[in-house]
Design an enzyme around this catalytic site. Structure first.
Site, mmCIF file in Angstrom:
data_model
loop_
_atom_site.group_PDB
_atom_site.id
_atom_site.type_symbol
_atom_site.label_atom_id
_atom_site.label_comp_id
_atom_site.label_asym_id
_atom_site.label_seq_id
_atom_site.Cartn_x
_atom_site.Cartn_y
_atom_site.Cartn_z
ATOM 1 N N GLY A 1 0.780 -1.226 0.000
ATOM 2 C CA GLY A 1 0.000 0.000 0.000
ATOM 3 C C GLY A 1 0.811 1.275 0.000
ATOM 4 C CG ASN B 1 2.841 3.178 -5.586
ATOM 5 O OD1 ASN B 1 3.791 3.846 -5.222
ATOM 6 N ND2 ASN B 1 2.927 2.296 -6.567
ATOM 7 C CB ILE C 1 -9.955 -3.933 -14.445
ATOM 8 C CG1 ILE C 1 -8.879 -3.337 -13.538
ATOM 9 C CG2 ILE C 1 -11.303 -3.266 -14.231
ATOM 10 C CD1 ILE C 1 -9.130 -3.483 -12.075
ATOM 11 C CG ASN D 1 -1.429 0.245 -13.563
ATOM 12 O OD1 ASN D 1 -1.421 0.123 -12.344
ATOM 13 N ND2 ASN D 1 -0.684 -0.507 -14.344
ATOM 14 C CG HIS E 1 4.064 -1.044 -15.721
ATOM 15 N ND1 HIS E 1 3.564 -2.263 -15.317
ATOM 16 C CD2 HIS E 1 5.201 -1.297 -16.404
ATOM 17 C CE1 HIS E 1 4.371 -3.213 -15.743
ATOM 18 N NE2 HIS E 1 5.370 -2.655 -16.410
ATOM 19 C CG ASP F 1 1.151 -3.405 -17.763
ATOM 20 O OD1 ASP F 1 0.516 -2.686 -16.968
ATOM 21 O OD2 ASP F 1 1.820 -4.386 -17.392
#
Length: 164
Positions: free
Chosen positions: A14, A16, A95, A109, A111, A152
């Site tokens: 957690g 981020n 998702i 997101n 990455h 991605d």
């Protein structure tokens, strides 16, 4: 100024997610974190959310083995909280396509590599860093991108590069 309601999705420590929560508490922040979603009920991100009094929602293939049931339950919770945008902060589950379609261009997101290099299923955390190192890449960095139906693969919003 009206703030955007954001759900954070996380699976791990957690770190981020906590930074995103702290930023949301800053005066003038354009967003408010209204929900923490995780596929790991005991992860650090869920504990962090609890410390900030952010509602948590655990959903996984164990709680909802059928993809349609998973997507239905997830959408119901997001709607209940008035979520307008989703930020993935180390979320390790793909998702569902229906959720991606509903939140078109509103799921982002972070990455830990310079996409399109070192992206895709299984490319997270130390796996990414090992791949960068083993390929003798001169640079690495982060990519912030919009999420689509492919791991991605979405539109790149921002990249920051560093020399290895």
């Amino acid at each position: 100024m009206r703030r955007v309601n954001v759900a954070l999705f996380a699976s791990g420590r957690g770190s981020n997610a906590e930074l995103l929560i702290q930023e949301s508490l800053r005066v003038g922040s354009p967003y408010e974190v209204v929900l923490m979603v995780s596929n790991n009920s005991t992860c650090g991100a869920m504990e962090i959310a609890a410390c900030y009094d952010i509602p948590q929602f655990h959903i996984s293939s164990v709680t909802h083995p059928e993809e349609d049931d998973y997507a239905d339950a997830l959408m119901k919770e997001l709607d209940k909280r008035g979520v307008e945008m989703i930020a993935l902060a180390g979320f390790m589950k793909k998702i569902p396509a229906r959720v991606v379609a509903h939140y078109h261009k509103r799921i982002i997101n972070t990455h830990p590599a310079l996409l399109p290099l070192h992206g895709g299923q299984g490319m997270y955390g130390m796996n990414v860093h090992r791949a960068v190192y083993s390929n003798n890449e001169p640079d690495s960095g982060i990519t912030i991108h919009r999420v689509n139906e492919i791991y991605d693969d979405g539109e790149i919003i921002f990249q920051a590069r560093c020399t290895i």
